[in-house]
Design a protein around this motif. Sequence first.
Motif, PDB file in Angstrom:
ATOM      1  N   MET A  83      54.321 -40.926   5.284  1.00  0.00           N
ATOM      2  CA  MET A  83      53.919 -40.263   5.433  1.00  0.00           C
ATOM      3  C   MET A  83      54.985 -39.046   6.131  1.00  0.00           C
ATOM      4  SD  MET A  83      51.740 -37.517   6.819  1.00  0.00           S
ATOM      5  CE  MET A  83      49.663 -38.533   7.624  1.00  0.00           C
ATOM      6  N   ALA A  84      55.977 -39.436   6.451  1.00  0.00           N
ATOM      7  CA  ALA A  84      57.653 -38.675   6.108  1.00  0.00           C
ATOM      8  C   ALA A  84      57.590 -38.526   4.734  1.00  0.00           C
ATOM      9  CB  ALA A  84      58.605 -39.832   6.299  1.00  0.00           C
ATOM     10  N   GLU A  85      57.011 -38.068   3.855  1.00  0.00           N
ATOM     11  CA  GLU A  85      57.367 -37.694   2.673  1.00  0.00           C
ATOM     12  C   GLU A  85      56.663 -36.916   2.286  1.00  0.00           C
ATOM     13  OE1 GLU A  85      59.854 -37.945   0.292  1.00  0.00           O
ATOM     14  OE2 GLU A  85      60.437 -39.251   1.381  1.00  0.00           O
ATOM     15  N   HIS A  86      55.065 -37.209   3.019  1.00  0.00           N
ATOM     16  CA  HIS A  86      54.238 -35.912   3.383  1.00  0.00           C
ATOM     17  C   HIS A  86      54.393 -34.675   3.725  1.00  0.00           C
ATOM     18  CE1 HIS A  86      50.408 -34.448   2.685  1.00  0.00           C
ATOM     19  NE2 HIS A  86      50.251 -34.039   4.012  1.00  0.00           N
ATOM     20  N   LYS A  87      54.979 -35.177   4.496  1.00  0.00           N
ATOM     21  CA  LYS A  87      55.644 -33.990   5.482  1.00  0.00           C
ATOM     22  C   LYS A  87      56.132 -32.940   5.299  1.00  0.00           C
ATOM     23  CE  LYS A  87      53.984 -35.925   9.789  1.00  0.00           C
ATOM     24  NZ  LYS A  87      54.484 -36.293  11.800  1.00  0.00           N
ATOM     25  N   LYS A  88      57.357 -33.246   3.778  1.00  0.00           N
ATOM     26  CA  LYS A  88      58.612 -32.547   3.507  1.00  0.00           C
ATOM     27  C   LYS A  88      57.701 -31.687   2.044  1.00  0.00           C
ATOM     28  CE  LYS A  88      61.941 -35.906   3.189  1.00  0.00           C
ATOM     29  NZ  LYS A  88      62.926 -36.822   2.314  1.00  0.00           N
ATOM     30  N   GLY A  89      56.557 -31.696   1.905  1.00  0.00           N
ATOM     31  CA  GLY A  89      55.221 -30.761   0.852  1.00  0.00           C
ATOM     32  C   GLY A  89      54.365 -29.618   2.359  1.00  0.00           C
ATOM     33  N   TYR A  90      54.502 -29.726   4.029  1.00  0.00           N
ATOM     34  CA  TYR A  90      54.092 -28.220   4.660  1.00  0.00           C
ATOM     35  C   TYR A  90      55.267 -27.223   4.535  1.00  0.00           C
ATOM     36  CZ  TYR A  90      52.205 -32.226   7.392  1.00  0.00           C
ATOM     37  OH  TYR A  90      51.369 -33.387   8.227  1.00  0.00           O
ATOM     38  N   SER A  91      54.884 -26.183   4.718  1.00  0.00           N
ATOM     39  CA  SER A  91      55.606 -25.077   4.925  1.00  0.00           C
ATOM     40  C   SER A  91      55.531 -24.650   5.952  1.00  0.00           C
ATOM     41  CB  SER A  91      54.918 -24.452   3.404  1.00  0.00           C
ATOM     42  OG  SER A  91      53.700 -23.598   3.594  1.00  0.00           O
ATOM     43  N   ARG A  92      56.598 -23.739   6.410  1.00  0.00           N
ATOM     44  CA  ARG A  92      56.357 -22.954   7.352  1.00  0.00           C
ATOM     45  C   ARG A  92      56.173 -21.009   7.306  1.00  0.00           C
ATOM     46  NH1 ARG A  92      57.650 -27.234   7.619  1.00  0.00           N
ATOM     47  NH2 ARG A  92      57.499 -29.101   9.257  1.00  0.00           N
ATOM     48  N   HIS A  93      55.496 -20.405   7.613  1.00  0.00           N
ATOM     49  CA  HIS A  93      55.446 -18.709   7.679  1.00  0.00           C
ATOM     50  C   HIS A  93      56.189 -18.445   8.691  1.00  0.00           C
ATOM     51  CE1 HIS A  93      53.765 -20.477   3.756  1.00  0.00           C
ATOM     52  NE2 HIS A  93      52.929 -21.290   4.154  1.00  0.00           N
ATOM     53  N   LYS A  94      55.921 -16.811   8.906  1.00  0.00           N
ATOM     54  CA  LYS A  94      55.969 -15.819   9.832  1.00  0.00           C
ATOM     55  C   LYS A  94      55.907 -14.584   9.294  1.00  0.00           C
ATOM     56  CE  LYS A  94      59.170 -14.579  13.434  1.00  0.00           C
ATOM     57  NZ  LYS A  94      60.675 -14.605  14.125  1.00  0.00           N
ATOM     58  N   VAL A  95      54.924 -13.714  10.105  1.00  0.00           N
ATOM     59  CA  VAL A  95      54.595 -12.372   9.032  1.00  0.00           C
ATOM     60  C   VAL A  95      54.048 -11.612  11.072  1.00  0.00           C
ATOM     61  CG1 VAL A  95      53.222 -13.131   7.249  1.00  0.00           C
ATOM     62  CG2 VAL A  95      51.953 -13.165   9.311  1.00  0.00           C
ATOM     63  N   ILE A  96      55.029 -10.353  10.060  1.00  0.00           N
ATOM     64  CA  ILE A  96      54.062  -9.276  11.330  1.00  0.00           C
ATOM     65  C   ILE A  96      53.111  -8.438  10.657  1.00  0.00           C
ATOM     66  CG2 ILE A  96      54.692  -7.134  12.812  1.00  0.00           C
ATOM     67  CD1 ILE A  96      57.375  -8.314  12.776  1.00  0.00           C
ATOM     68  N   VAL A  97      51.792  -8.593  11.911  1.00  0.00           N
ATOM     69  CA  VAL A  97      50.562  -7.911  11.326  1.00  0.00           C
ATOM     70  C   VAL A  97      50.253  -6.889  12.015  1.00  0.00           C
ATOM     71  CG1 VAL A  97      49.639  -9.677   9.388  1.00  0.00           C
ATOM     72  CG2 VAL A  97      49.073  -9.760  12.041  1.00  0.00           C
ATOM     73  N   GLU A  98      49.434  -6.035  11.729  1.00  0.00           N
ATOM     74  CA  GLU A  98      49.209  -4.807  12.341  1.00  0.00           C
ATOM     75  C   GLU A  98      47.506  -5.515  13.197  1.00  0.00           C
ATOM     76  OE1 GLU A  98      49.620  -1.322  13.529  1.00  0.00           O
ATOM     77  OE2 GLU A  98      51.438  -1.766  11.531  1.00  0.00           O
ATOM     78  N   ILE A  99      47.302  -4.774  14.456  1.00  0.00           N
ATOM     79  CA  ILE A  99      46.515  -5.204  15.211  1.00  0.00           C
ATOM     80  C   ILE A  99      45.574  -4.193  14.883  1.00  0.00           C
ATOM     81  CG2 ILE A  99      45.352  -6.225  17.237  1.00  0.00           C
ATOM     82  CD1 ILE A  99      47.383  -7.629  18.386  1.00  0.00           C
ATOM     83  N   PRO A 100      43.899  -4.386  14.487  1.00  0.00           N
ATOM     84  CA  PRO A 100      43.098  -3.178  14.581  1.00  0.00           C
ATOM     85  C   PRO A 100      43.184  -2.685  15.796  1.00  0.00           C
ATOM     86  CG  PRO A 100      42.491  -4.641  13.923  1.00  0.00           C
ATOM     87  CD  PRO A 100      43.263  -5.516  13.681  1.00  0.00           C
ATOM     88  N   ARG A 101      42.116  -1.472  15.873  1.00  0.00           N
ATOM     89  CA  ARG A 101      42.067  -0.804  17.522  1.00  0.00           C
ATOM     90  C   ARG A 101      40.873  -1.594  17.455  1.00  0.00           C
ATOM     91  NH1 ARG A 101      41.495   3.914  19.177  1.00  0.00           N
ATOM     92  NH2 ARG A 101      39.870   4.195  20.405  1.00  0.00           N
ATOM     93  N   TYR A 102      40.034  -1.591  19.058  1.00  0.00           N
ATOM     94  CA  TYR A 102      39.810  -2.119  19.449  1.00  0.00           C
ATOM     95  C   TYR A 102      39.322  -1.759  21.208  1.00  0.00           C
ATOM     96  CZ  TYR A 102      43.361  -4.137  22.399  1.00  0.00           C
ATOM     97  OH  TYR A 102      44.688  -3.999  22.533  1.00  0.00           O
ATOM     98  N   ASP A 103      37.653  -1.385  21.169  1.00  0.00           N
ATOM     99  CA  ASP A 103      37.363  -0.597  22.561  1.00  0.00           C
ATOM    100  C   ASP A 103      37.610  -1.524  23.671  1.00  0.00           C
ATOM    101  OD1 ASP A 103      37.085   1.664  21.194  1.00  0.00           O
ATOM    102  OD2 ASP A 103      35.258   1.072  20.321  1.00  0.00           O
ATOM    103  N   ILE A 104      37.351  -2.828  23.541  1.00  0.00           N
ATOM    104  CA  ILE A 104      36.355  -4.126  24.326  1.00  0.00           C
ATOM    105  C   ILE A 104      37.603  -4.313  24.046  1.00  0.00           C
ATOM    106  CG2 ILE A 104      35.420  -5.033  25.494  1.00  0.00           C
ATOM    107  CD1 ILE A 104      33.370  -3.078  25.296  1.00  0.00           C
ATOM    108  N   PRO A 105      38.857  -5.410  24.450  1.00  0.00           N
ATOM    109  CA  PRO A 105      39.469  -6.057  24.488  1.00  0.00           C
ATOM    110  C   PRO A 105      38.889  -7.122  24.484  1.00  0.00           C
ATOM    111  CG  PRO A 105      40.082  -5.411  26.713  1.00  0.00           C
ATOM    112  CD  PRO A 105      39.211  -5.061  25.977  1.00  0.00           C
ATOM    113  N   GLY A 106      39.018  -8.828  23.682  1.00  0.00           N
ATOM    114  CA  GLY A 106      38.938 -10.084  24.063  1.00  0.00           C
ATOM    115  C   GLY A 106      39.688 -11.306  23.857  1.00  0.00           C
ATOM    116  N   VAL A 107      39.311 -12.674  22.762  1.00  0.00           N
ATOM    117  CA  VAL A 107      40.289 -13.462  22.280  1.00  0.00           C
ATOM    118  C   VAL A 107      41.187 -12.722  21.252  1.00  0.00           C
ATOM    119  CG1 VAL A 107      39.416 -15.160  21.003  1.00  0.00           C
ATOM    120  CG2 VAL A 107      38.229 -14.560  22.973  1.00  0.00           C
ATOM    121  N   LEU A 108      41.983 -13.121  21.551  1.00  0.00           N
ATOM    122  CA  LEU A 108      42.495 -12.773  20.453  1.00  0.00           C
ATOM    123  C   LEU A 108      42.329 -13.851  18.808  1.00  0.00           C
ATOM    124  CD1 LEU A 108      46.572 -12.828  21.856  1.00  0.00           C
ATOM    125  CD2 LEU A 108      45.328 -11.381  19.947  1.00  0.00           C
TER     126      LEU A 108
END
Length: 148
Positions: A83-108
């Motif tokens: 499993m330790a070897e398998h976890k070496k294949g995991y990837s980590r990511h980070k992005v910044i994205v736009e949140i489109p217009r909403y009229d009533i806020p709700g769950v992210l």
Amino acid sequence: MLSAPVTGYNHTSAAINRFSVNGAGGPNLGPHQGGGKQSCCGVVPRYWVPGLRAVVEWEKDPDPYTYGDWPERQFSDAWTKRMAEHKKGYSRHKVIVEIPRYDIPGVLKVHFLPCDQVRVTAAGTSPGYPGYPYNYPMEMEESEVCQG
């Protein structure tokens, strides 16, 4: 600002082991799953403003079912080593994205798409309903080669 639960939708064959949106953690997501579990809490503005963005960070397991075929007894020393070897294949990511217009806020709601694309909405509606900005199928076609 309003408190908002965080949920996710994984439209890929990978597992999303963990993710966060603007620092608020979301539930882990199996392949082609989502929408059922929520974590608390992120924040959203009561009123949408132009240029509203989200920072999404996540860890992905591209082969989440492989350990089901391993001959080692689960959690044995040999299994843990593999499993330790398998976890070496995991990837980590980070992005910044736009949140489109909403009229009533709700769950992210965070949508994980093929090729490490992400969409976020804080709309007070859910997938499949009028006004929801991202009605993607849960099982999207995945390309062997991604652009960019």
